[in-house]
Each structure stands twice: as C-alpha cells, then as structure tokens.
Design a protein around this motif. Structure first.
Motif, mmCIF file in Angstrom:
data_model
loop_
_atom_site.group_PDB
_atom_site.id
_atom_site.type_symbol
_atom_site.label_atom_id
_atom_site.label_comp_id
_atom_site.label_asym_id
_atom_site.label_seq_id
_atom_site.Cartn_x
_atom_site.Cartn_y
_atom_site.Cartn_z
ATOM 1 N N ARG A 30 74.220 -107.805 -101.992
ATOM 2 C CA ARG A 30 75.560 -107.648 -101.400
ATOM 3 C C ARG A 30 75.766 -106.225 -100.875
ATOM 4 N N VAL A 31 75.415 -105.232 -101.687
ATOM 5 C CA VAL A 31 75.569 -103.837 -101.275
ATOM 6 C C VAL A 31 74.674 -103.522 -100.084
ATOM 7 N N ALA A 32 73.414 -103.980 -100.152
ATOM 8 C CA ALA A 32 72.489 -103.729 -99.049
ATOM 9 C C ALA A 32 72.969 -104.395 -97.759
ATOM 10 N N GLY A 33 73.518 -105.604 -97.886
ATOM 11 C CA GLY A 33 74.031 -106.309 -96.704
ATOM 12 C C GLY A 33 75.204 -105.583 -96.073
ATOM 13 N N VAL A 34 76.110 -105.091 -96.875
ATOM 14 C CA VAL A 34 77.261 -104.354 -96.339
ATOM 15 C C VAL A 34 76.806 -103.064 -95.680
ATOM 16 N N ARG A 35 75.878 -102.369 -96.320
ATOM 17 C CA ARG A 35 75.366 -101.135 -95.710
ATOM 18 C C ARG A 35 74.699 -101.412 -94.365
ATOM 19 N N ARG A 36 73.915 -102.476 -94.322
ATOM 20 C CA ARG A 36 73.218 -102.817 -93.080
ATOM 21 C C ARG A 36 74.223 -103.171 -91.987
ATOM 22 N N ALA A 37 75.265 -103.922 -92.347
ATOM 23 C CA ALA A 37 76.283 -104.294 -91.367
ATOM 24 C C ALA A 37 77.017 -103.065 -90.851
ATOM 25 N N GLU A 38 77.303 -102.124 -91.752
ATOM 26 C CA GLU A 38 78.008 -100.920 -91.322
ATOM 27 C C GLU A 38 77.136 -100.053 -90.426
ATOM 28 N N ARG A 39 75.842 -99.954 -90.757
ATOM 29 C CA ARG A 39 74.950 -99.180 -89.888
ATOM 30 C C ARG A 39 74.839 -99.821 -88.515
ATOM 31 N N THR A 40 74.745 -101.154 -88.500
ATOM 32 C CA THR A 40 74.672 -101.861 -87.225
ATOM 33 C C THR A 40 75.940 -101.649 -86.413
ATOM 34 N N GLY A 41 77.087 -101.715 -87.102
ATOM 35 C CA GLY A 41 78.358 -101.511 -86.421
ATOM 36 C C GLY A 41 78.479 -100.113 -85.852
ATOM 37 N N ARG A 42 78.054 -99.102 -86.617
ATOM 38 C CA ARG A 42 78.135 -97.727 -86.124
ATOM 39 C C ARG A 42 77.176 -97.507 -84.965
ATOM 40 N N ALA A 43 75.966 -98.118 -85.065
ATOM 41 C CA ALA A 43 75.000 -97.977 -83.977
ATOM 42 C C ALA A 43 75.525 -98.629 -82.702
ATOM 43 N N GLY A 44 76.133 -99.809 -82.846
ATOM 44 C CA GLY A 44 76.697 -100.486 -81.680
ATOM 45 C C GLY A 44 77.820 -99.693 -81.052
ATOM 46 N N LEU A 45 78.640 -99.052 -81.888
ATOM 47 C CA LEU A 45 79.746 -98.250 -81.373
ATOM 48 C C LEU A 45 79.227 -97.042 -80.614
ATOM 49 N N ARG A 46 78.187 -96.377 -81.158
ATOM 50 C CA ARG A 46 77.625 -95.219 -80.467
ATOM 51 C C ARG A 46 77.007 -95.633 -79.131
ATOM 52 N N LYS A 47 76.347 -96.798 -79.129
ATOM 53 C CA LYS A 47 75.728 -97.276 -77.890
ATOM 54 C C LYS A 47 76.782 -97.572 -76.840
ATOM 55 N N GLU A 48 77.895 -98.174 -77.292
ATOM 56 C CA GLU A 48 78.962 -98.502 -76.348
ATOM 57 C C GLU A 48 79.574 -97.243 -75.782
ATOM 58 N N GLU A 49 79.748 -96.229 -76.657
ATOM 59 C CA GLU A 49 80.318 -94.972 -76.175
ATOM 60 C C GLU A 49 79.371 -94.283 -75.196
ATOM 61 N N ALA A 50 78.066 -94.442 -75.438
ATOM 62 C CA ALA A 50 77.086 -93.765 -74.581
ATOM 63 C C ALA A 50 77.057 -94.360 -73.177
ATOM 64 N N VAL A 51 77.201 -95.681 -73.074
ATOM 65 C CA VAL A 51 77.074 -96.331 -71.758
ATOM 66 C C VAL A 51 78.415 -96.470 -71.057
ATOM 67 N N GLU A 52 79.503 -96.216 -71.759
ATOM 68 C CA GLU A 52 80.817 -96.417 -71.159
ATOM 69 C C GLU A 52 80.998 -95.456 -69.980
ATOM 70 N N GLY A 53 81.394 -95.999 -68.861
ATOM 71 C CA GLY A 53 81.656 -95.161 -67.692
ATOM 72 C C GLY A 53 80.456 -94.964 -66.786
ATOM 73 N N ARG A 54 79.293 -95.541 -67.134
ATOM 74 C CA ARG A 54 78.134 -95.373 -66.256
ATOM 75 C C ARG A 54 78.287 -96.257 -65.029
#
Length: 483
Positions: free
Chosen positions: A445-469
């Motif tokens: 359960r803990v590992a799954g939540v951590r993985r989901a949060e890392r994925t969410g943060r990575a997706g957010l950074r990717k979206e911020e990086a490509v936004e406006g291109r």
C-alpha cells in the motif's frame, strides 16, 4: 549598515533563544522519562509479583488468566475514552492521576484483610489496566508539544529505552524481591515507584491535552497524510476533513466516531493501526509459548531461558534506540512508514525462528534481532501517529491502545487453547505469520501510494515543461514569445 546589522543580531538572538528552549524542554523530558522508567519498573515488577500472589492466594491457574483478562479489558475501555479525556483535561493531570490511582490501589491491596483480598485484587487489575493505558496515551500524544515536532523520534526512542531497561530490571528482580522480602514489601516498592512518577509529573511543566495544538488542526493534516504514507509529497488529501474532525474532537462530543475519523484523516493510518493490533496478537503467542518452550529445553530450571531471552531482546531494543536517536540527530528525520512495515516483518520472522530449535548461541542472535526490530517498529509507529493534529492525536492513540489490548487479549485466549494441541513453533508461526501477511499488504500500500505520487509529480513537471510550446498547438508561439 545599521539596519542591515539589526536583523542579523535578531536572528542570532532568536537562534540562541530557540537553542536554549530546546535544551530546557529536552532536559525536562529526560526527567519525565526517568520518572516513567521508575513507574515502568513497578509495572513489570507487579506483573510478576501479582500473578504469583494471585496463584498462591487462590491456588488456581485460571485465576491468573482472569486477572490478566480484567486488566486487558480495563485497558481496552480506557483506550476508548482517553481521547475524550484529553479533549477536556490536560495531559499532565491525566498522567498525574493515573500514577496516583495506581499507587492508591496498591495501598488498598496492602491494607486489605484476608476476607477482602479477592475484591482488592479485582480493583488492582481494573485500576492498573486502565491507568496504564491512560498514562501511555497521554504521554505519547503529547510528545510533539513537549519537545517539538522535529524531536519526536528522539523523544520516542528515549522513552522506549527507559521502558526497556525497566522491563529487564522488573522481570529480573521480581523473583528475588518476592523471595527475599515477601509480597507486602514488593507491593510497597511497587507503590513507591508510582508515587515517584507522580511527583515527577507534578513538578514538571507538561504541555498537551485539553485542546492543545488546536491551531494546528487544519495545518498539520497534510503532514499527517504525508507521514502516514511515508512519502515526501504534499499529502494534502484530507486537509479540510481533518479540520472538521478536529472541531468534533474539540467539542468533546461523539468521542467514538472521532476516534475512527482521526485515523481517516490520513490515508493508510487505519491500516497501520490494524497492523499494530495483529502484531499484538502475534506477541501474545510468543509470550505464552516461551515458558512452555523453555521447559522443554530445561525442565529443572525453565526460568533461565525465559530470563536470558528477554534480557538479550532488551539489549537489541536498546541498541536500536541508540541508532535511531543518532540517526534522527544527524539527519533531522524520523523512521518512515516503510521502516515500520519492514521492522514488523523482521520482528515476526525472528520470533518464529526463536522457536525453531536452533543452538542457544544462534537463538541469542535471533532474540537480539527481534528486540532491535521491535524497537524500530515502536518508534516508527509512535512517530507517525504523532503527526496527526493535536486534537485528533489522543483519539488515535486511544483507539490504537484499544486495538492492541484487543489483539493481545484475544490472542492469549486462542493461543492458550492452541498450545494444548500444537507445538510452540506451530502456534507462534501462525500468529506471527498473520502479522507478516498484513505487514506485506501495508508495504504494498505504501509503495503503491509513493509510486502514484511520483508518477503524478513527473506528469505535472512534463506538462509544465511542454505548456506553451508552438508544436503543442494549444498556445500560439508568437503569444508566448512576444508577451
């Protein structure tokens, strides 16, 4: 230049004042732990002396079981109500009167005539079971207010070290005290330890309870969620809910729902408490099986193996506390949720291995590992519950104590019946095996939540990086570049 120097001087003064305040609070907490260790010695001393006294008075082993059942039932009930008490009274007053109550009931037992011994023993089991839980919950839930959030792990480790030393001293000296000076003297020593702790509590300024930290109720919910999952993310889920729960707890009404809402304030906290209850169930198995296993090793002197096992276990526990204290001091971090889960697995596996018939030297190493893992899980578990808002913390610790008493009490009944038909290894294996299974679920359960949060943060950074291109098509390149 003068204005530039001013803030620097203020900052220096502020840092020095903070360091002095921290040193004072830590010194006070050390005195409190010393008093707690003294009363814990009395608790473990009377655990042995009272059981022997009950058996000698009644001549029935069943009476000892009933005595322990009443004691656990009292702790169970106290765990349900202590959250409400902490919402109405200060932690200091609860800790003070818990020790006064235990000392007073020991005096009643000492002065009771022969015809009233049964009633006095029942009163002792009720009061000691309830007051022990009240004191423990009040202490643990108030540690963040006493020493500060960043010193929780150090304080938890110190208190556990004191209790472990007291356990060894209490168990080791109980037989000697009873045989040399008798039950009355042992009960007087026991009463004196509770009086000493009560005096210590009375003399120290102790924060916590009675709505302490109410201002944190909303703000610290994200931290609670973060700590419960063992992640470094925002953990913001449950923030507003925790604020509402804090209000409900502060009103002092509906204490029972608030206890469960306290665990719901942070995802994963409920599973952690459930694992603690299952672990208590496993603990009942090795406590009941050790005398039987020891008798099979040396029927003429079975107490030797039991005493040696617990002494080595305590050494491992104390050693782990020293490592945890240094780790917290060096890094400023506490043991995370993964540490609690892995520690439970290692501890349960070690207790199973202790009954596998290995040579004594190997069993000693296993006991050392079991003690170290037990110390790790204790600090990790306590530190995580302490991240809850202060108005919810007492309810969570109270419900946790209820689960632990329930798990241990039910376990003692089932284990006692199972040991009549199965070997100690089989019974301990099943009981601690259940704790390992739940611990694995918790770790996933803990590992799954951590993985989901890392994925969410990575997706957010990717979206911020490509936004406006320009190649995205959602913004015009000239608009972005031209401003």
């Amino acid at each position: 230049m003068g204005s530039a120097d001013g803030p620097k001087a203020d900052e220096t003064d502020g840092d020095a004042r903070k360091a002095r305040d921290t040193a004072v609070s830590e010194r006070r907490f050390r005195f409190l732990v010393a008093g707690y260790a003294v009363s814990s010695y009395g608790t473990f001393l009377n655990m042995v002396a009272l059981n022997l006294f009950v058996y000698e008075t009644t001549g029935r082993a069943l009476a000892m079981g009933l005595f322990m059942a009443v004691r656990l039932a009292s702790g169970f009930v106290a765990g349900l109500v202590v959250g409400g008490l902490l919402a109405r009274f200060s932690a200091k007053s609860i800790m003070l009167w818990a020790n006064v109550g235990q000392g007073a009931v020991m005096l009643v037992l000492i002065l009771a005539p022969d015809g009233m011994l049964t009633g006095a023993l029942t009163a002792v089991s009720v009061v000691i079971g309830a007051c022990g839980t009240l004191f423990m919950v009040a202490l643990r839930s108030s540690i963040p207010e006493m020493v500060g959030e960043d010193r929780r792990a150090w304080a938890n480790s110190l208190s556990i070290t004191g209790r472990s030393l007291a356990m060894v001293a209490g168990f080791a000296s109980a037989g000697v005290v009873v045989s040399l000076v008798g039950y009355t003297a042992a009960f007087l020593v026991d009463m004196a330890t509770f009086v000493a702790c009560a005096v210590t509590v009375a003399l120290l300024p102790i924060a916590g309870g009675k709505g302490a930290g109410g201002k944190e109720a909303g703000g610290s919910a994200p931290e609670a969620a973060e700590a419960a999952e063992g992640s470094k993310g925002s953990g913001s889920s449950g923030g507003s809910g925790a604020g509402q729960d804090a209000s409900a707890a502060k009103s002092g009404r509906r204490w029972r729902p608030v206890a469960f809402l306290a665990l719901a304030a942070a995802p994963g906290m409920g599973l952690m408490v459930a694992l603690r209850g299952v672990d208590a169930f496993g603990s009942s198995s090795h406590n009941a099986a050790l005398p039987i296993y020891s008798t099979s090793l040396d029927a003429s002197n079975p107490a030797v193996f039991v005493s040696a096992f617990w002494c080595v276990w305590a050494l491992g526990n104390i050693g782990a506390q020293q490592v945890i204290q240094r780790y917290a001091q060096r890094t400023g971090r506490s043991v995370g949720a993964l540490g609690f889960g892995y520690g439970t697995v290692v501890m349960s596996a070690a207790f199973i291995a202790a009954f596998a018939g290995f040579p004594l030297a190997v069993t000693a190493v296993i006991a050392l590992i079991a003690g170290a893992a037990d110390g790790l899980t204790e600090v990790a578990y306590t530190s995580h519950l302490q991240t809850l808002p202060a108005t919810l913390r007492g309810h969570a610790f109270g419900l946790s104590a209820t689960f632990e008493n329930l798990g241990f009490g039910v376990g003692m009944i089932l284990v006692a019946a199972a040991l009549d038909r199965f070997s100690p290894l089989a019974v301990v294996g099943w009981s601690h095996g259940a704790a390992i299974v739940v611990a694995v679920v918790f770790l996933l359960r803990v590992a799954g939540v951590r993985r989901a949060e890392r994925t969410g943060r990575a997706g957010l950074r990717k979206e911020e990086a490509v936004e406006g291109r320009p190649d995205r098509g959602d913004r015009d390149g000239a608009e972005v570049s031209g401003g």
